[in-house]
Design a protein around this motif. Structure first.
Motif, PDB file in Angstrom:
ATOM      1  N   VAL A 111      44.010  87.218  52.998  1.00 32.98           N
ATOM      2  CA  VAL A 111      44.714  87.525  51.751  1.00 32.98           C
ATOM      3  C   VAL A 111      46.153  87.931  52.067  1.00 32.98           C
ATOM      4  N   ASN A 112      46.327  88.801  53.073  1.00 32.81           N
ATOM      5  CA  ASN A 112      47.676  89.209  53.477  1.00 32.81           C
ATOM      6  C   ASN A 112      48.510  87.987  53.862  1.00 32.81           C
ATOM      7  N   GLN A 113      47.944  87.097  54.654  1.00 37.16           N
ATOM      8  CA  GLN A 113      48.683  85.902  55.069  1.00 37.16           C
ATOM      9  C   GLN A 113      49.069  85.048  53.867  1.00 37.16           C
ATOM     10  N   GLU A 114      48.155  84.891  52.922  1.00 35.97           N
ATOM     11  CA  GLU A 114      48.434  84.091  51.732  1.00 35.97           C
ATOM     12  C   GLU A 114      49.571  84.695  50.921  1.00 35.97           C
ATOM     13  N   ALA A 174      37.519  94.708  36.542  1.00 40.51           N
ATOM     14  CA  ALA A 174      36.931  94.638  37.882  1.00 40.51           C
ATOM     15  C   ALA A 174      37.427  93.399  38.611  1.00 40.51           C
ATOM     16  N   ILE A 175      37.654  93.547  39.903  1.00 40.86           N
ATOM     17  CA  ILE A 175      38.123  92.426  40.726  1.00 40.86           C
ATOM     18  C   ILE A 175      37.344  92.427  42.031  1.00 40.86           C
ATOM     19  N   GLY A 176      36.975  91.258  42.487  1.00 40.25           N
ATOM     20  CA  GLY A 176      36.241  91.119  43.741  1.00 40.25           C
ATOM     21  C   GLY A 176      36.821  89.985  44.573  1.00 40.25           C
ATOM     22  N   MET A 177      36.364  89.893  45.797  1.00 41.22           N
ATOM     23  CA  MET A 177      36.850  88.845  46.703  1.00 41.22           C
ATOM     24  C   MET A 177      36.573  87.450  46.136  1.00 41.22           C
ATOM     25  N   SER A 178      35.492  87.308  45.370  1.00 42.04           N
ATOM     26  CA  SER A 178      35.172  85.990  44.803  1.00 42.04           C
ATOM     27  C   SER A 178      36.245  85.524  43.814  1.00 42.04           C
ATOM     28  N   ASP A 179      36.993  86.475  43.239  1.00 38.65           N
ATOM     29  CA  ASP A 179      38.075  86.109  42.316  1.00 38.65           C
ATOM     30  C   ASP A 179      39.235  85.428  43.040  1.00 38.65           C
ATOM     31  N   LEU A 180      39.251  85.532  44.367  1.00 39.81           N
ATOM     32  CA  LEU A 180      40.335  84.965  45.167  1.00 39.81           C
ATOM     33  C   LEU A 180      40.003  83.583  45.721  1.00 39.81           C
ATOM     34  N   SER A 197      35.034  78.458  49.650  1.00 35.49           N
ATOM     35  CA  SER A 197      33.657  78.861  49.931  1.00 35.49           C
ATOM     36  C   SER A 197      33.643  79.671  51.227  1.00 35.49           C
ATOM     37  N   GLY A 198      32.545  80.339  51.482  1.00 33.87           N
ATOM     38  CA  GLY A 198      32.449  81.174  52.678  1.00 33.87           C
ATOM     39  C   GLY A 198      33.142  82.508  52.466  1.00 33.87           C
ATOM     40  N   SER A 199      33.307  83.229  53.558  1.00 35.26           N
ATOM     41  CA  SER A 199      33.901  84.563  53.451  1.00 35.26           C
ATOM     42  C   SER A 199      35.423  84.495  53.409  1.00 35.26           C
TER      43      SER A 199
END
Length: 167
Positions: A14-17, A43-49, A6-8
């Motif tokens: 993402v790079n660290q992960e 389509a891909i968004g940050m929520s997909d991560l 949750s959150g931003s």
């Protein structure tokens, strides 16, 4: 460690992960990001991560022993079908009598967090509570949740072949 559920979420995270430099160039359409999100196309968004983790190993461990230690130790006892964990080689994963818990070691010098918990044969063992300490050129995480007894380490198993999952 997993990305926040949750959150931003930042591209830095993402790079660290993904095990990259935090400031490396990255886009949502990169194949590594798509792999992490589990979306090969569209389509891909940050929520997909959200909640995604690249620090997962699913394999089997055949538990061997040496003295009061049970598990796997770099060809000395036991075996792991796949020893590669996020580009590193597991050199040790065992219930160890000398510190009443479980230990995990990878080749070379590393810092940071590598996982939240591991499961042996479907039984969750523990959450990691220690950071890596470099000894003899390899990084070892030796302390699992306080009070973890030898019988709990590796799910209480001292022999046999079992599934192993590290998350």
């Amino acid at each position: 460690m997993a990305l926040p559920s949750s959150g931003s979420i930042s591209m830095y995270q993402v790079n660290q992960e993904l095990g990259r430099s935090a400031t490396a160039s990255l886009s949502l359409n990169d194949s590594a990001v798509r792999g992490l999100a589990g979306k090969s196309s569209g389509a891909i968004g940050m929520s997909d991560l959200r909640g995604k983790s690249s620090w997962v190993l699913q394999t089997t461990i055949t538990i061997g022993s040496s003295g009061s230690n049970y598990g796997f130790s770099n060809t000395v006892f036991g075996s792991i079908a796949n020893r590669n964990f996020h580009g590193r080689t597991i050199t040790y994963l065992a219930r160890a009598g000398f510190f009443n818990g479980s230990g995990f070691e990878v080749d070379g010098s590393h810092t940071g967090s590598w996982w939240d918990k591991f499961e042996v044969g479907g039984n969750t063992v523990s959450e990691r509570t220690d950071t890596g300490v470099v000894t003899n050129g390899d990084t070892a995480w030796n302390t699992w949740a306080g009070g973890l007894s030898n019988t709990q380490a590796l799910g209480g198993r001292t022999s046999g072949t079992h599934s192993l999952k590290m998350i």
